[in-house]
Structures are given as C-alpha cells and as structure tokens.
Scaffold this active site. Structure first.
Site, PDB file in Angstrom:
ATOM      1  CG  ASP A  90      15.502  46.646  -3.917  1.00 30.44           C
ATOM      2  OD1 ASP A  90      15.307  47.804  -3.515  1.00 30.44           O
ATOM      3  OD2 ASP A  90      16.220  45.833  -3.306  1.00 30.44           O
ATOM      4  CE1 TYR A 102      19.281  46.423   2.696  1.00 26.25           C
ATOM      5  CE2 TYR A 102      19.864  48.455   3.836  1.00 26.25           C
ATOM      6  CZ  TYR A 102      20.147  47.139   3.504  1.00 26.25           C
ATOM      7  OH  TYR A 102      21.293  46.551   3.979  1.00 26.25           O
ATOM      8  CG  HIS A 103      15.105  52.107  -2.270  1.00 27.91           C
ATOM      9  ND1 HIS A 103      15.978  52.873  -3.022  1.00 27.91           N
ATOM     10  CD2 HIS A 103      15.307  52.491  -0.973  1.00 27.91           C
ATOM     11  CE1 HIS A 103      16.674  53.671  -2.223  1.00 27.91           C
ATOM     12  NE2 HIS A 103      16.281  53.461  -0.980  1.00 27.91           N
ATOM     13  N   PRO A 104      12.263  48.012  -1.982  1.00 23.63           N
ATOM     14  CG  PRO A 104      11.495  46.476  -0.379  1.00 23.63           C
ATOM     15  CD  PRO A 104      12.522  47.555  -0.595  1.00 23.63           C
TER      16      PRO A 104
END
Length: 552
Positions: A293, A467-469
């Site tokens: 992330d 919010y970039h998993p």
C-alpha cells in the site's frame, strides 16, 4: 444461469473486461455484491469524501492493529458498488512510472513491461489536457475512459508549482506522458462535471449489449470440477446459487476480496486452508501474501490570506455548490479539487520518482473534517515504494466474514528514512518565495517537530493509508512459487480461472492505482480472448540525466 465468461466484481478491471469481452461477441455475466452508483454523493466529484465513508458503498474494511503505527487500525476502503473503488475514490488518474512496469517484467511478468502496457493505456483513454499542455503522442484520444484536468484557478496551485521550481525541481506538463518527474497539473477521471468511473466508462455501455448482464450477489466460492473452474457459487437473497461459466471464470474482486475468494475456494497456502477446514485444490503459497500500500501524511499550512476553499466550508455554500452542480454539472462541485501534483526523487541514486504529492487548497481530512485553524492548504505526501509487505488471511471459512488484513506498515528502517525525507522536503517546498504571501504558519507536523524522533512520533500517530492496496495474487513466472497467476493472468494450478485486478501487481506502481487497474482489465481481455497483444511501443520516457549524482 450461465455465460461464456463469469466475472466476479464490477470494479475497475472487471468493468473493462465486461466491455471488451462483450464487444468481441462473447456472453458475459458480471457478479457484484454492491448496488447502484446513482446519486450525487458518487457522481459529484467534489463529494468524494462521502461515499468512502458510507457503508452503503464501502466494504468497511480495517487493518489489524499495526504495531509500528501505535497499534492503530487503519481504514481500508474498497468499493461495494458498481464501478467498485473507481466509484468511491479520489478520481486521481496516474498511470504509474515506466520503470514500474519494467520492474514487473524483470520480476517474471513477461509481456508487462512499459513498452507492452503503454498501448493499452492509450487504448483506454480519451485525454483532455484542458489547455495546460502535454504531448498527445503519449496519450489516447478515443478510449472509453475520459481523463481531464481541473481549472486550476486557485492561486495556490500556481504557488505550489512555482515553489517546486524555486526549490530546484523539474516542471512537467504531463506526468502521465513522457516525463513523470516534476511539478505540474494533476489529472482526474472526471468528464463533463461527473465522476467518470469504470461503471460510467465501461459497464453501462457493455450492459446495453445483449451479450452482457449484471447479477447482484455475494460470491462465496469458485466451483472447481476435476481441476477446472466451471462456475461461481453466490448468495442471492440469502440462498446459494451457482452461476456457470462455459469458458472461464475471472476474479476481479479487489486486492482484498480476490485472495479471499481464492482461499475460500481451496486455492492458497495448504496449511492455512487446512486450519480453516477447507479442502486444498491448489497449494499456492503466494495467495494473500505480498500485500502492499501507499501511506501518506497531510502536511498542513495555515493560510495568511482567505484564498482557500475554506470559505465554502459551510452549509449554505455547500448547498449552493451542490445545486449548481445538480443543474449544470459546473462549478466547484465538478472537480475533485486535486488539481496540482508532483513526483520527485528522495535522494541521489534513485532512478525515478519515489515521492508523490497531491496538493489541495484546503486543510481537510478524507473523512471531511476541516482543520480547526480555518483557512489552510495541504500536501498529501508519502513514499511510493515501501519495502514492507503484509498479508490477507481468512478469519474463518464463512464467506460473509471480512478477512484479516495486516499491512505490516513501516516495518523496515527504510520506511522511516523515506518518510522523514518526505516531511523535510515538503517543509522546504512550502518555505519557498512563491508561498511567502500565503503562509501563516505550519499546522502539522508543526515547526517545533524537527528531530528524527519527533518526526517519527508524528508519523506513527498521523500516517494514513492512501487507499492503494495491491499485490496479493501476484503475477509471475510459473516456476515462481509465490506467483499466483502467470503472465496471461491464469491461476497457476487451476484451469479456466483467471485473476485480473490490482491484486496481480508484483510491486506497487507510482501514484494512484485506478489507472493501472483498468489497464490490467484491458490487457487481460486480449489474453482471455486469445488475441495477439497490441504492438509494443518504442517510446522512450524521460529520466533525469543526473539521477545518479543529484536529488533534483
């Protein structure tokens, strides 16, 4: 019910595949647990803080207590709605750096180098530069996904770019084109004043074809018979039902739910499956591993002049903005307000940018809470390539229960060095002459925090997920024991099953992940259809000629 292809998840990649597969004449059935994206909270760009905080649209995932971040549980929003996370995200559009994809290919994802993926980025785009410059030869002009730029009419945007130049950094007219490195305009998936999600760009046109249908239901497992995926079991109206796939099942359920569904279906680390009482179909140790992330902090400044968006941060102004947007799709409601950006390198010897900035002419959190100071502005800043890795595991074999999400954030010393560098470089940028007329004082971290220990304390308490998993079903060579899918997105060890979404990223890309996730759907579609890949590009991206010896 049955179709040639069954896609689990109407998110960024799933919508793109539904469009391309149905365009080719195949019958497609898309399974989505979430509901409609109608309504202003999703469609109005400036309302972006609402849908990601609404259980109607968001799965509501949280990480496990993160030991290096004061045991905080960090929010991990994922879209539970048609369009998936493209319907609740910040609408920032970033392709990623060319070198990101070259690394993918070097790591075993043959055919996914920058030369291979650039034609798919161009195929998916309709690019509108808004008069702010850029080279159209690097961009697409007739794809389903409209990419635009905000008006940048707040003076703080010019101050941010000028300050970057004064600090010695590059200027770029198009970070998604030849040159990512530098300060310049930010791009957004907004078109004619509306959020241009994957649902608007791809799914709605696909559903107009007789060959494409959408089913609402919760996917509980992949049906696998004699080593081949033949369908998907779903819960619909509380009752189980099997949707059959004549050709293939494609999982595009997000970097959280895609590995969860594989695990529930008996595909994953054999020991973990046995512990949950799940029969092992394929022992793939990499399922759920390699979780990555981007973390970021909000570096906030109090403004000396009332030029920020805070003047609209009251009920009357919000109502007027909403009314203008509702009737005309114009005004402040028609932009996500992230209209300036930067990508820079943290130190000499780093080949390409490893720090990203989103600039916002307002001091506010993603949950919509404004800074108590009133007028202010902020930069979201964080490192791009953390070496830390986490995992997704099952809490139980109940498909209705959320999985265990453990990012293991900030578990490497390099993370701390990189984050301190982010804060100190940002402080220097906000100290440039261009910001002198606008700066009152530093809100956070606060000028009193100077030492490594003081900055580390701020990071522990204030770092948030961007919010970039991604990465939990990584793509790689078949002989890589930790790879989950091969370079054509086929699940290794099971016939007729693919995964195509951000979970296949072997390593996280620079910037926001919606663009690369849609690209994965576009490219996977050609693999699924057995079509030859688009011809590789021979375009050469810009790299600083002084990267080995200079930070800027």
């Amino acid at each position: 019910m049955e179709a040639d292809f069954v896609i689990v998840g109407a998110g960024s990649a799933g919508c793109a595949m539904a469009y391309r597969l149905s365009e080719a004449g195949a019958s497609v059935l898309v399974i989505e647990h979430g509901g409609s994206d109608a309504g202003p909270f999703i469609q109005m760009p400036a309302a972006l803080s609402y849908p990601m905080n609404m259980s109607l649209y968001d799965w509501g995932f949280q990480s496990e207590p993160e030991p290096h971040l004061n045991n905080r549980r960090l929010a991990t929003p994922r879209g539970k709605v048609i369009g998936g996370s493209s319907s609740i995200n910040g609408m920032v559009y970033v392709r990623g750096h060319a070198k990101d994809f070259d690394h993918w290919a070097e790591a075993g994802a043959q055919g996914w180098a920058y030369a291979d993926v650039l034609p798919y980025f161009k195929r998916m785009e309709s690019w509108h530069d808004g008069g702010h410059g850029g080279d159209p030869r690097w961009r697409g002009s007739d794809g389903p996904l409209h990419v635009s730029r905000g008006p940048r009419d707040n003076p703080l945007h010019d101050a941010f770019v000028a300050a970057g130049q004064q600090a010695g950094y590059e200027i770029t007219q198009d970070y998604n084109g030849e040159k990512q490195e530098g300060f310049g305009p930010m791009e957004q998936t907004v078109w004619q004043g509306r959020r241009w999600s994957a649902a608007n760009a791809y799914l709605r046109p696909a559903l107009k074809r007789e060959t494409c249908s959408l089913i609402k239901g919760l996917a509980t497992r992949i049906v696998i018979e004699e080593g081949r995926a033949t369908g998907v079991e779903i819960l619909r109206g509380g009752a189980p039902e099997v949707i059959r796939a004549r050709r293939e099942v494609i999982i595009a359920a997000s970097s959280i739910n895609s590995p969860k569904l594989l695990l529930l279906s008996g595909i994953g680390p054999a020991g973990e499956l046995a512990a949950q009482g799940i029969d092992v179909v394929a022992d793939r140790p990499g399922v759920g591993k390699n979780l990555q992330d981007h973390l970021e902090v909000y570096f906030q400044m109090a403004a000396a002049k009332p030029v920020t968006l805070y003047r609209y941060w009251n009920l009357i102004s919000k109502g007027l903005i909403g009314a203008q947007w509702l009737f005309t799709k114009t005004g402040l409601g028609a932009s996500n307000q992230f209209e300036s950006a930067a990508f820079i390198r943290s130190r000499a010897g780093v080949e390409y940018p490893d720090i990203q900035y989103h600039f916002l002419p307002l001091a506010v959190r993603y949950d919509g809470r404004a800074a108590a100071e009133g007028h202010g502005f902020q930069a979201h800043v964080g490192p791009m390539r953390s070496p830390s890795r986490g995992e997704i595991t099952l809490k139980s074999s109940d498909p209705r229960e959320a999985p265990r999400i453990f990012f293991n954030y900030m578990s490497c010393e390099q993370d701390w060095q990189d984050f301190r560098t982010c804060l100190r470089l940002t402080r220097e940028i906000f100290g440039q002459e261009a910001f002198k007329p606008f700066v009152k004082h530093e809100i956070q971290p606060g000028a009193a925090l100077q030492s490594d220990d003081e900055l580390d304390g701020f990071i522990r308490e204030h770092a948030e997920s961007a919010y970039h998993p991604c990465g939990t079903c990584k793509i790689g060579a078949a002989e890589d024991t930790m790879a989950v899918v091969d370079p054509e997105c086929r699940v290794i060890g099971v016939e007729g099953l693919r995964v195509a979404d951000s979970s296949i990223f072997p390593r996280i890309t620079n910037g926001n992940l919606n663009g690369p996730s849609i690209m994965v759907g576009e490219k996977a579609s050609d693999h699924i259809l057995g079509k030859p890949a688009l011809a590789p590009s021979n375009a050469e991206p810009w790299l600083s000629p002084r990267w080995q010896s200079a930070q800027r």
